[in-house]
Write an enzyme that holds these catalytic residues in place. Structure first.
Site, short mmCIF file in Angstrom:
data_model
loop_
_atom_site.label_atom_id
_atom_site.label_comp_id
_atom_site.label_asym_id
_atom_site.label_seq_id
_atom_site.Cartn_x
_atom_site.Cartn_y
_atom_site.Cartn_z
N LYS A 153 0.42 -1.58 -0.06
CA LYS A 153 -0.20 -0.09 0.27
C LYS A 153 1.02 1.34 0.13
CE LYS A 153 -0.14 0.09 5.03
NZ LYS A 153 -0.98 -0.52 6.30
N TYR A 189 16.89 30.80 4.18
CA TYR A 189 16.20 32.03 5.44
C TYR A 189 15.93 31.97 6.46
CZ TYR A 189 13.46 30.95 0.58
OH TYR A 189 12.84 30.83 -1.02
C1 LIG Z 1 -0.09 -1.34 6.52
C2 LIG Z 1 -0.41 -2.29 7.34
C3 LIG Z 1 0.70 -3.86 7.79
C4 LIG Z 1 1.82 -3.57 7.58
O1 LIG Z 1 2.62 -3.17 8.75
P1 LIG Z 1 3.51 -2.74 9.07
O2 LIG Z 1 4.52 -2.55 10.27
O3 LIG Z 1 4.39 -2.02 7.69
O4 LIG Z 1 4.51 -4.46 8.73
C5 LIG Z 1 0.16 -5.36 8.07
N1 LIG Z 1 -1.55 -4.87 7.85
C6 LIG Z 1 -2.36 -4.09 8.13
C7 LIG Z 1 -4.32 -4.03 8.22
C8 LIG Z 1 -1.72 -2.78 7.77
O5 LIG Z 1 -2.81 -1.71 7.20
#
Ligand SMILES: *Cc1c(COP(=O)(O)O)cnc(C)c1O
Length: 368
Positions: free
Chosen positions: A33, A258
């Site tokens: 994701k 800046y």
């Molecule tokens: C993002 C996510 C993960 C991955 O988590 P990490 O800590 O990056 O390994 C696992 N399960 C769900 C439901 C997530 O949203």
């Protein structure tokens, strides 16, 4: 000019570590994701499938559709779930939603009837994070209701752990106990999911009991596990590099950047780096962070600008215009994602996600 080098060999190495930790009886669902945490979703989706992933973890419906548009036909789990009005597209693109309201479950049932096939979903339970999921109290009526839906296939039952990176937190065990009660309830309702899953990276490493038969690694795939995995050396996948666009000698007593928040205490050789906060170089690194020029860590001077920032080249006196500057990764302590996160008051997840948000960083895949 800015480049994010994505080392696919490091990605494969990290998947190998996770497979060893999880063992042969547990499936790996790579979480890609948020554009694979800023590493590029379509490419890492393909790489994950080559490594045998049975399913990919996207976040939103839009991400799932993007995978389909990139000709990825494998099962895709939409971890964030869907709004009711997105159900049609979820079915059309054969994306598997995480379901945490009966309304969406009912819509999927109707859609399945229309499509003449059972629609796979993963039911999500909130076992103590107060985020997405049916609660333990809701689990019995929910599972009974879903079990009666003839056009819905409960392919998965899942939960998410809030404190998994803490090996000693009792919260994980409390959540898993609730989850076990829900799994038993599902069995009584006649639901036999193919996958039962709870573990993110922290839990994969620190809580073997949370593995069930599938695990969902995200951040560890990219080389930044939130907890140390003894005996395993995860590798950084992303290196962000730019170049010195200008090198100049600044006399003593001049302001840099800046607001002149840095005044040269003596004459200094200064480099101007292409890249700034528009590219994800956090402004909180101003006068604090370091980058690497010619293998030397050099400090950032003054406030990070939108498109540039300045560095002190005293420790890299031979540096010249056009030389490479490592901003993040590259195997240096000073530019490690953990150091960036520490200096900017956040976690590696956010550092990765912010890099390249401005769309100006060219992504290059190496060791493919
Ligand atoms: C993002 C996510 C993960 C991955 O988590 P990490 O800590 O990056 O390994 C696992 N399960 C769900 C439901 C997530 O949203």
């Amino acid at each position: 000019m800015l480049e994010a080098r994505i080392d696919l060999a490091a990605f494969r190495h990290n998947v190998g570590c996770l497979k060893k930790i999880a063992g042969p009886d547990v499936s790996l669902l790579p979480v890609i994701k948020a554009d694979a945490y800023g590493h590029g979703m379509p490419r890492l989706a393909r790489e994950s499938l080559k490594l045998g992933a049975p399913m990919l973890g996207a976040g939103t419906l839009e991400e799932g559709v993007l995978l389909r548009q990139n000709k990825i036909a494998a099962p895709v789990l939409l971890l964030d779930g869907i709004f009711p009005e997105q159900a049609k597209d979820a079915v059309k693109y054969r994306l598997t939603p995480v379901v945490y309201t009966l309304e969406v479950a009912r819509i999927m049932d109707k859609m399945g009837k229309k499509a003449g096939r059972r629609i796979s979903v993963h039911l999500k339970f909130d076992t103590g994070m107060s985020r997405l999921g049916f609660t333990l109290a809701e689990s019995r009526p929910t599972l009974a209701a879903v079990a009666r839906m003839r056009n819905v296939h409960v392919e998965g039952i899942m939960t998410h752990l809030a404190s998994s990176a803490d090996a000693d937190s009792p919260q994980t065990e409390n959540q898993l106990r609730r989850f076990d009660a829900i799994i038993a309830e599902a069995g009584r309702a006649g639901i036999k999911p193919t996958y039962v899953h709870a573990a993110n990276s922290g839990a994969i490493i620190a809580h073997k009991r949370s593995h069930y038969n599938m695990v969902r690694p995200g951040i560890s795939l990219y080389g930044a596990p939130p907890v140390e995995a003894k005996g395993f050396a995860f590798q950084e996948v992303m290196t962000v590099a730019s170049r010195l666009v200008l090198v100049k000698n600044v006399p003593q007593g001049e302001g840099v950047g800046y607001g002149a928040t840095y005044i040269t205490p003596r004459a200094k050789k200064i480099g101007v780096v292409m890249g700034g906060y528009a590219d994800g170089v956090n402004r909180l690194l101003s006068n604090k962070g370091s980058v690497v020029v010619n293998e030397r860590a050099v400090p950032i001077l003054g406030l990070v600008c939108m498109d540039n920032f300045m560095v002190d080249l005293s420790k890299a006196p031979a540096a010249k215009e056009g030389d490479e500057v490592v901003l993040l990764g590259g195997g240096y302590e000073e530019t490690s994602v953990n150091r960036w996160a520490e200096l900017t008051g956040t976690i590696p997840y956010e550092v990765f996600c912010r890099i390249g948000m401005g769309g100006r960083i060219r992504r290059v895949y190496v060791n493919g």
